[in-house]
Scaffold this motif. Structure first.
Motif, PDB file in Angstrom:
ATOM      1  N   ALA A 156     -63.073  62.237   5.213  1.00 37.65           N
ATOM      2  CA  ALA A 156     -61.654  61.973   5.450  1.00 37.65           C
ATOM      3  C   ALA A 156     -60.832  62.796   4.481  1.00 37.65           C
ATOM      4  CB  ALA A 156     -61.341  60.485   5.261  1.00 37.65           C
ATOM      5  N   THR A 157     -59.650  63.203   4.910  1.00 31.57           N
ATOM      6  CA  THR A 157     -58.673  63.793   4.009  1.00 31.57           C
ATOM      7  C   THR A 157     -57.353  63.069   4.220  1.00 31.57           C
ATOM      8  OG1 THR A 157     -57.702  65.472   5.485  1.00 31.57           O
ATOM      9  CG2 THR A 157     -59.810  66.026   4.400  1.00 31.57           C
ATOM     10  N   TYR A 158     -56.411  63.295   3.348  1.00 34.63           N
ATOM     11  CA  TYR A 158     -55.135  62.599   3.466  1.00 34.63           C
ATOM     12  C   TYR A 158     -54.361  63.039   4.700  1.00 34.63           C
ATOM     13  CZ  TYR A 158     -51.648  66.195   2.443  1.00 34.63           C
ATOM     14  OH  TYR A 158     -50.809  67.267   2.545  1.00 34.63           O
ATOM     15  N   LEU A 159     -54.758  64.141   5.354  1.00 33.91           N
ATOM     16  CA  LEU A 159     -54.004  64.712   6.471  1.00 33.91           C
ATOM     17  C   LEU A 159     -54.161  63.949   7.788  1.00 33.91           C
ATOM     18  CD1 LEU A 159     -54.417  68.568   6.064  1.00 33.91           C
ATOM     19  CD2 LEU A 159     -52.305  67.268   5.997  1.00 33.91           C
ATOM     20  N   GLY A 160     -54.927  62.904   7.813  1.00 30.00           N
ATOM     21  CA  GLY A 160     -55.194  62.224   9.072  1.00 30.00           C
ATOM     22  C   GLY A 160     -53.980  61.518   9.652  1.00 30.00           C
ATOM     23  N   PRO A 161     -53.991  61.307  10.970  1.00 34.50           N
ATOM     24  CA  PRO A 161     -52.941  60.493  11.602  1.00 34.50           C
ATOM     25  C   PRO A 161     -53.154  59.017  11.291  1.00 34.50           C
ATOM     26  CG  PRO A 161     -54.579  61.115  13.220  1.00 34.50           C
ATOM     27  CD  PRO A 161     -54.960  61.808  11.955  1.00 34.50           C
ATOM     28  N   GLN A 162     -52.277  58.175  11.804  1.00 35.99           N
ATOM     29  CA  GLN A 162     -52.322  56.750  11.469  1.00 35.99           C
ATOM     30  C   GLN A 162     -53.677  56.126  11.783  1.00 35.99           C
ATOM     31  OE1 GLN A 162     -49.918  55.024   9.879  1.00 35.99           O
ATOM     32  NE2 GLN A 162     -51.353  53.305   9.807  1.00 35.99           N
ATOM     33  N   LEU A 163     -54.262  56.477  12.907  1.00 37.70           N
ATOM     34  CA  LEU A 163     -55.530  55.859  13.304  1.00 37.70           C
ATOM     35  C   LEU A 163     -56.727  56.390  12.525  1.00 37.70           C
ATOM     36  CD1 LEU A 163     -55.073  55.499  17.155  1.00 37.70           C
ATOM     37  CD2 LEU A 163     -55.058  53.695  15.414  1.00 37.70           C
ATOM     38  N   ALA A 164     -56.518  57.393  11.658  1.00 41.93           N
ATOM     39  CA  ALA A 164     -57.592  57.843  10.771  1.00 41.93           C
ATOM     40  C   ALA A 164     -57.612  57.050   9.473  1.00 41.93           C
ATOM     41  CB  ALA A 164     -57.421  59.327  10.455  1.00 41.93           C
ATOM     42  N   ARG A 165     -56.612  56.195   9.283  1.00 41.03           N
ATOM     43  CA  ARG A 165     -56.514  55.413   8.054  1.00 41.03           C
ATOM     44  C   ARG A 165     -57.172  54.044   8.226  1.00 41.03           C
ATOM     45  NH1 ARG A 165     -50.882  56.591   4.899  1.00 41.03           N
ATOM     46  NH2 ARG A 165     -51.124  58.860   4.755  1.00 41.03           N
ATOM     47  N   ARG A 166     -57.192  53.301   7.154  1.00 41.75           N
ATOM     48  CA  ARG A 166     -57.736  51.942   7.186  1.00 41.75           C
ATOM     49  C   ARG A 166     -56.980  51.110   8.220  1.00 41.75           C
ATOM     50  NH1 ARG A 166     -57.214  49.471   1.604  1.00 41.75           N
ATOM     51  NH2 ARG A 166     -55.008  49.690   2.126  1.00 41.75           N
ATOM     52  N   SER A 167     -57.728  50.333   9.002  1.00 39.01           N
ATOM     53  CA  SER A 167     -57.095  49.505  10.022  1.00 39.01           C
ATOM     54  C   SER A 167     -57.947  48.272  10.275  1.00 39.01           C
ATOM     55  CB  SER A 167     -56.918  50.300  11.323  1.00 39.01           C
ATOM     56  OG  SER A 167     -58.169  50.503  11.956  1.00 39.01           O
ATOM     57  N   GLU A 168     -57.393  47.337  11.053  1.00 42.41           N
ATOM     58  CA  GLU A 168     -58.109  46.110  11.363  1.00 42.41           C
ATOM     59  C   GLU A 168     -59.099  46.279  12.501  1.00 42.41           C
ATOM     60  OE1 GLU A 168     -55.162  43.200  12.199  1.00 42.41           O
ATOM     61  OE2 GLU A 168     -54.385  43.120  10.145  1.00 42.41           O
ATOM     62  N   VAL A 169     -59.104  47.449  13.138  1.00 42.33           N
ATOM     63  CA  VAL A 169     -59.994  47.625  14.290  1.00 42.33           C
ATOM     64  C   VAL A 169     -61.288  48.327  13.917  1.00 42.33           C
ATOM     65  CG1 VAL A 169     -58.073  47.648  15.906  1.00 42.33           C
ATOM     66  CG2 VAL A 169     -58.881  49.814  14.949  1.00 42.33           C
ATOM     67  N   SER A 170     -61.503  48.577  12.615  1.00 45.69           N
ATOM     68  CA  SER A 170     -62.754  49.178  12.160  1.00 45.69           C
ATOM     69  C   SER A 170     -63.136  48.550  10.836  1.00 45.69           C
ATOM     70  CB  SER A 170     -62.606  50.697  11.994  1.00 45.69           C
ATOM     71  OG  SER A 170     -63.774  51.247  11.408  1.00 45.69           O
ATOM     72  N   THR A 171     -64.433  48.413  10.623  1.00 45.60           N
ATOM     73  CA  THR A 171     -64.920  47.863   9.363  1.00 45.60           C
ATOM     74  C   THR A 171     -65.076  48.932   8.294  1.00 45.60           C
ATOM     75  OG1 THR A 171     -67.180  48.143  10.157  1.00 45.60           O
ATOM     76  CG2 THR A 171     -66.155  45.981  10.498  1.00 45.60           C
ATOM     77  N   ILE A 172     -64.860  50.185   8.635  1.00 48.68           N
ATOM     78  CA  ILE A 172     -65.031  51.284   7.679  1.00 48.68           C
ATOM     79  C   ILE A 172     -63.677  51.698   7.117  1.00 48.68           C
ATOM     80  CG2 ILE A 172     -65.780  53.680   7.394  1.00 48.68           C
ATOM     81  CD1 ILE A 172     -67.856  53.184   9.543  1.00 48.68           C
ATOM     82  N   ASP A 173     -63.587  51.724   5.805  1.00 48.62           N
ATOM     83  CA  ASP A 173     -62.344  52.086   5.127  1.00 48.62           C
ATOM     84  C   ASP A 173     -62.496  53.477   4.518  1.00 48.62           C
ATOM     85  OD1 ASP A 173     -60.050  52.329   3.669  1.00 48.62           O
ATOM     86  OD2 ASP A 173     -60.404  50.590   2.376  1.00 48.62           O
ATOM     87  N   PRO A 174     -61.743  54.470   5.019  1.00 52.41           N
ATOM     88  CA  PRO A 174     -61.862  55.825   4.482  1.00 52.41           C
ATOM     89  C   PRO A 174     -60.939  56.121   3.308  1.00 52.41           C
ATOM     90  CG  PRO A 174     -60.427  55.857   6.385  1.00 52.41           C
ATOM     91  CD  PRO A 174     -60.849  54.420   6.183  1.00 52.41           C
ATOM     92  N   THR A 175     -60.209  55.129   2.820  1.00 51.98           N
ATOM     93  CA  THR A 175     -59.204  55.366   1.788  1.00 51.98           C
ATOM     94  C   THR A 175     -59.838  55.916   0.519  1.00 51.98           C
ATOM     95  OG1 THR A 175     -57.933  53.490   2.635  1.00 51.98           O
ATOM     96  CG2 THR A 175     -57.325  54.329   0.469  1.00 51.98           C
ATOM     97  N   ALA A 176     -59.281  57.019   0.021  1.00 47.46           N
ATOM     98  CA  ALA A 176     -59.782  57.613  -1.219  1.00 47.46           C
ATOM     99  C   ALA A 176     -59.476  56.713  -2.408  1.00 47.46           C
ATOM    100  CB  ALA A 176     -59.149  58.984  -1.427  1.00 47.46           C
ATOM    101  N   LYS A 177     -60.355  56.743  -3.404  1.00 48.86           N
ATOM    102  CA  LYS A 177     -60.073  56.001  -4.635  1.00 48.86           C
ATOM    103  C   LYS A 177     -58.926  56.664  -5.388  1.00 48.86           C
ATOM    104  CE  LYS A 177     -60.644  52.821  -7.652  1.00 48.86           C
ATOM    105  NZ  LYS A 177     -60.363  51.409  -7.297  1.00 48.86           N
ATOM    106  N   TYR A 178     -58.959  57.981  -5.447  1.00 52.57           N
ATOM    107  CA  TYR A 178     -57.870  58.754  -6.037  1.00 52.57           C
ATOM    108  C   TYR A 178     -57.456  59.798  -5.004  1.00 52.57           C
ATOM    109  CZ  TYR A 178     -59.725  56.625 -10.291  1.00 52.57           C
ATOM    110  OH  TYR A 178     -60.175  55.730 -11.216  1.00 52.57           O
ATOM    111  N   ALA A 179     -56.187  59.771  -4.630  1.00 57.19           N
ATOM    112  CA  ALA A 179     -55.719  60.532  -3.474  1.00 57.19           C
ATOM    113  C   ALA A 179     -55.350  61.967  -3.848  1.00 57.19           C
ATOM    114  CB  ALA A 179     -54.491  59.840  -2.869  1.00 57.19           C
ATOM    115  N   PHE A 180     -55.263  62.796  -2.819  1.00 54.74           N
ATOM    116  CA  PHE A 180     -54.769  64.166  -2.972  1.00 54.74           C
ATOM    117  C   PHE A 180     -53.443  64.145  -3.740  1.00 54.74           C
ATOM    118  CE2 PHE A 180     -51.861  67.480  -1.610  1.00 54.74           C
ATOM    119  CZ  PHE A 180     -52.611  68.631  -1.788  1.00 54.74           C
ATOM    120  N   GLY A 181     -53.348  65.032  -4.729  1.00 54.64           N
ATOM    121  CA  GLY A 181     -52.121  65.124  -5.520  1.00 54.64           C
ATOM    122  C   GLY A 181     -52.074  64.235  -6.741  1.00 54.64           C
TER     123      GLY A 181
END
Length: 773
Positions: free
Chosen positions: A601-626
């Motif tokens: 994952a990169t920060y460039l994803g659209p809304q559905l590439a982010r953490r959501s309630e419809v998936s059990t996998i969280d792609p959120t970075a611990k420390y984000a770009f920038g």
């Protein structure tokens, strides 16, 4: 002095082509690689399988030659002797040419001139962490000056690939996961090295980094919008803004079409849309790979025809498909001679620009590949690239603790500071000493300190004990326990973990060294947890070519510092940050994953590439770009929209923000500007970088950053496949990172505009003012 205009040089080149035989023409498109030992291990993909097709000795130079490959980067060469040999070889090349045409000599320069004894700069991922195009340009100018001093005309850099999945081994060669940052810094590098008279070669054109499962050479399956918006943008910036003189296609095939056979890419987009006038040079052996790996050509003659038709002008690194196979294809009518002539004219025009039809100057009597000014630049890039990820106040170590445990395998090895395109690591000339740093070390050609050595000097009042706790790739339980015991006995522990960069499986990072996940190599994760368990305040230093998940360190460590293979001056730079002799200024060019098994994952994803309630996998970075901390604090005023609440589709949006250093130390804030497009005809990234500015401020000092953003930067590839500015509301977000927005401003675009190819505005103009009361 040659006073011919570019048009006159092109006309002169065309006249030469008309007088050449087929053999002479083909020779100008081919290359010669000397000094390659087949038993030394591959320095290029499938090298051992391919070099048999390279003609030896004078036979390869019978009709002249287009390029000389890696005169300094292929083997250990004394610089004075190497320059003399290159001069002698060039004079032989001219003598063998009826027209007195010398060769273009190229070499690698991804982390400085890749020659034994040359300055090793930080890797490109570290350049990305500086967010400093002026510094990158100065570094590139110095690299180019060194190259030209020994007769090199072309450098194979910069890499403009955008990271899609940092498990990819070549992440260290990139400038990160954002196309705008990559484009701005890449353009700066191109400008700097070409100012020194060296041709920049932007690579790998394009989409190479988006391979399936982050595997080197892997197939790429990008849709046309993502390919254009994300992966082509840095190349367009370097070509149109930086006037890059050479382009190297990617090894990969995108959607089934190899880049080296892609007419739409190499001719349609590059030349017809962007106006590129330089040469396209093949990546090593890539023309024959159309036959041997991609299966789109039946033999070498067919491969030569496909590449030449697509727009590949020069074959590297040797005479393979563009020798006898190409001659046979032209003779059989499979390749039109005018297609051959087109490429030769481009090559000869470039040679005329370089003065390669003039007398070859005498070689230099004295050569210094590691001059003081280069080392000073390497040190500055290293210092500005180091990112402070976390800090509970332990750093800086203003007063040296009585007892410091310096732990971890990366603390006692010199090679961990270097990338895979440094001469020592490229040729596997790494530190093979014992794990604790004792024992004999090979000659790396340059002075490199270990972190343990440097900290012992900079913390002179403390007792510093170094315990490796194993190697990069392995450790025993006893070695891990020894490191944990040393930590427990100390007032503070500094543990250095990370990579050993190399080539094709000889490293944990680097070309062909892809990773299955984001776990620290070997047993370093176990070592890290054991040291944290000691209870001693622990500073974690990561010296790596990619980001790694750091277990419980984000919650338990006193501080975390990230250094992306910071080069020969890296140990001094890291130590300066730890001790407070220098301020941390770096920002992350790639996100740091939260877990070893975090999905790509990169920060460039659209809304559905982010953490959501419809998936059990969280792609959120611990420390984000920038992201990146400092040793001071900054207050931001409310931003100003200087250009008004609405703008036309051809206009510019101007925003400004005032920042004050409210702490008691100097510091640099990196003001980042992101674009959010709430409603569009195609799915958009939640936000993407469109501007940034470094703002160094003394305690109490304020500064103002002003951004002039062309509306073109909001353009997207519309449903008709064309660049389009759409009407509607845009939001400009000013922030400290992609995950830390300070304020947002809305602006209304009042009309729609179709943008003609090659005319899109590509960069935001930035103005920085300091000493504002």
């Amino acid at each position: 002095m040659d006073t011919d205009t570019p048009a006159e040089k092109a006309e002169r080149a065309a006249g030469l082509v008309k007088r050449m035989t087929l053999e002479e023409k083909c020779a100008q498109l081919a290359s010669h690689w000397r000094g390659v030992d087949a038993d030394a291990g591959d320095m290029a993909p499938h090298q051992s399988e391919q070099t048999g097709g390279t003609a030896p000795g004078d036979d390869a130079l019978a009709h002249g030659i287009g390029q000389l490959t890696r005169p300094f980067g292929s083997a250990l060469v004394d610089p004075v002797e190497g320059a003399a040999r290159l001069t002698a070889l060039q004079r032989r090349v001219r003598a063998n040419s009826r027209f007195g045409i010398a060769a273009i000599a190229h070499d690698e320069c991804l982390a400085g001139f890749m020659a034994h004894g040359a300055t090793v700069f930080p890797t490109a991922l570290a350049w990305g962490a500086t967010f400093d195009p002026d510094l990158v340009q100065a570094m590139a100018r110095q690299i180019g000056t060194t190259l030209r001093s020994v007769g090199i005309h072309q450098g194979l850099a910069p890499v403009l690939d955008v990271v899609a999945d940092s498990r990819w081994g070549r992440t260290e060669e990139t400038m990160g996961e954002d196309p705008y940052l990559t484009g701005v810094l890449g353009t700066a590098y191109v400008t700097g090295i070409q100012d020194a008279g060296v041709i920049a070669t932007v690579k790998h054109f394009a989409g190479y980094s988006a391979s399936h499962a982050a595997r080197n050479f892997g197939p790429v399956n990008l849709g046309p919008r993502q390919f254009t918006e994300t992966y082509l943008t840095p190349f367009e910036m370097a070509v149109r803004l930086g006037r890059a003189r050479s382009v190297m296609p990617s090894y990969a095939a995108n959607d089934g079409v190899p880049s080296h056979a892609n007419i739409r890419l190499l001719t349609g987009i590059l030349r017809e849309e962007w106006g590129f006038e330089g040469t396209v040079v093949a990546d090593y052996f890539a023309v024959n790979f159309l036959n041997s790996l991609h299966g789109v050509a039946a033999d070498r003659s067919a491969a030569a025809g496909l590449a030449l038709d697509a727009g590949v002008d020069v074959e590297l690194p040797g005479v393979d498909c563009y020798g006898e196979p190409l001659l046979a294809a032209v003779a059989a009518g499979a390749v039109e001679e005018k297609t051959l002539d087109r490429a030769v004219e481009r090559v000869l025009t470039q040679k005329l620009e370089l003065g390669l039809l003039d007398e070859i100057p005498d070689p230099p009597a004295d050569v210094d590949l590691d001059p003081p000014e280069a080392r000073a630049l390497a040190a500055e890039v290293a210092r500005k690239s180091i990112v402070l990820l976390a800090n509970d106040g332990t750093l800086p170590l203003a007063e040296a603790p009585a007892r410091v445990a310096v732990l971890g395998p990366a603390a006692g090895r010199r090679s961990v500071m270097l990338g895979c395109y440094s001469f020592p690591n490229h040729h596997d000339r790494v530190d093979d000493a014992a794990a604790d740093g004792s024992g004999p070390e090979p000659d790396l050609g340059i002075a490199i300190a270990t972190l343990a050595e440097r900290l012992a000097v900079d913390l002179a009042g403390a007792t510093v004990e170094h315990v490796a706790g194993g190697s990069i790739l392995d450790a025993s339980d006893a070695e891990i326990a020894a490191a944990a015991n040393a930590a427990a006995a100390a007032d503070i522990a500094v543990i250095a973990v990370g990579d050993r960069s190399g080539m094709f499986g000889r490293g944990t990072s680097g070309e062909g060294c892809d990773a299955p996940d984001h776990s620290l190599p070997g047993r370093q994760a176990d070592l890290l947890e054991a040291v944290l368990d000691s209870g001693t305040p622990t500073v974690v230093v990561v010296i790596s070519g990619r980001p790694y998940a750091l277990g419980t360190a984000p919650e338990r460590a006193a501080a975390i510092v990230q250094a992306f293979l910071p080069g020969q001056e890296g140990a001094a730079a890291i130590s300066a940050i730890l001790t407070g002799a220098a301020e941390p200024e770096g920002r992350l060019p790639v996100g740091v994953p939260a877990r070893p098994d975090s999905p790509p994952a990169t920060y460039l994803g659209p809304q559905l590439a982010r953490r959501s309630e419809v998936s059990t996998i969280d792609p959120t970075a611990k420390y984000a770009f920038g992201h990146g901390l400092t040793y001071t604090e900054f207050d931001w005023d409310e931003p100003e929209l200087l250009s008004g609440p609405s703008v036309g589709p051809e206009g510019t949006v101007e925003v400004a923000v005032r920042v004050r250093n409210t702490g008691d130390r100097e510091g640099t804030e990196v003001v980042q500007l992101y674009l959010h497009d709430p409603v569009a005809s195609t799915v958009r990234p939640v936000q993407r970088l469109v501007g940034f500015a470094r703002l160094p401020l003394a305690p109490g000092e304020a500064g103002r950053v002003r951004f002039a953003v062309p509306v073109d930067l909001a353009a997207l590839i519309g449903l008709d496949g064309q660049w389009t500015v759409e009407t509607g509301t845009l939001e400009l977000r000013l922030g400290r990172s992609s995950a830390d927005t300070a304020a947002a401003l809305a602006v209304e675009v009042t009309g729609e505009r179709r943008i003609e190819p090659g005319t899109r505005a590509l960069a935001t103009h930035v103005t920085v003012e300091r000493h504002i009361g």
